[in-house]
Scaffold this active site. Structure first.
Site, short mmCIF file in Angstrom:
data_model
loop_
_atom_site.label_atom_id
_atom_site.label_comp_id
_atom_site.label_asym_id
_atom_site.label_seq_id
_atom_site.Cartn_x
_atom_site.Cartn_y
_atom_site.Cartn_z
N CYS A 7 -18.64 51.33 30.24
CA CYS A 7 -17.77 51.58 31.64
C CYS A 7 -18.33 52.27 32.68
O CYS A 7 -19.50 53.04 32.42
CB CYS A 7 -16.34 52.43 31.12
N ASP A 132 -8.23 58.58 24.66
CA ASP A 132 -9.23 59.46 25.36
C ASP A 132 -9.08 60.79 25.47
O ASP A 132 -7.79 61.19 24.92
CB ASP A 132 -9.30 58.85 27.09
#
Length: 214
Positions: A7, A132
């Site tokens: 990412c 996360d």
């Protein structure tokens, strides 16, 4: 095989290297306050160039508390394969997305059971959930891990992010057996930007674990 998402892509060379190293998904971040922000026209150019070379990967547009119209406009330019929502989006926004959606859940210490129930019940109507680490004021890229063992029960249906690095990814895989992993700060230079050596080391660690586990 564990899917790997790298990412925070901001240039064609680093995105091309990530795919060459074996990444399955590339994330492009459209949160303007973030240091990894990329403007949709720039992301579209990178995605178009890479798709002219290979279609064996997926582009993920990453947003934080967007309006559906904002996502739709970016998708018109970039033609994402997936959308990722990394803010506090309600189920109505998730359902309004133009592509299958990864919904990030920020795991707070002591609230792992709540996170697990959200995943198990698919309470936000997501295609997949991304686990996360919670951090005040940050939607991701914290460089810190959460309690992997506490979410072992739902790990196999999720992507996992938060503090993943080449030296700890095998432990995360052993604890959670996730559908996929998402790395950002763990493969960057201290000054920012993706480090090809760390990207390669991360992918090698994941594939080595996969090989040992099969």
């Amino acid at each position: 095989m564990t899917l790997v998402k790298v990412c925070g892509m901001r240039s064609l060379p680093e995105a091309r290297f990530a795919l060459a190293a074996g990444a399955n998904l590339l994330g492009f971040i459209f949160w303007k306050p973030g240091k990894r922000y990329i403007a949709p026209p720039d992301a579209a150019r990178i995605i178009g160039a890479l798709r002219s070379e290979s279609r064996d990967w997926s582009a993920v547009g990453v947003f934080v508390d967007p309006t559906p119209d904002e996502v739709a406009a970016a998708n018109d330019l970039c033609d994402f394969d997936f959308v990722q929502l990394s803010g506090h989006e309600p189920v109505e926004v998730v359902r309004a997305m133009p592509r299958p959606t990864f919904k990030a859940l920020h795991v707070r210490p002591g609230q792992e059971d709540t996170t697990a129930r959200t995943v198990a019940d698919n309470a936000l109507s997501a295609h997949r959930y991304l686990l996360d680490t919670h951090a005040e004021g940050l939607p991701g890229g914290t460089g810190r891990a959460f309690d992997w063992d506490a979410l072992r029960g739902v790990g196999p249906s999720c992507l996992v992010a938060g503090g993943l690095r080449p030296d700890n990814i095998a432990s995360a895989l052993a604890s959670l057996a996730p559908f996929g992993v998402d790395v950002c700060s763990g493969v960057e230079f201290p000054t920012g930007g993706k480090d090809p050596r760390l990207i390669r080391a991360f992918l090698e660690a994941v594939r080595s674990y996969d090989h040992r586990s099969n």
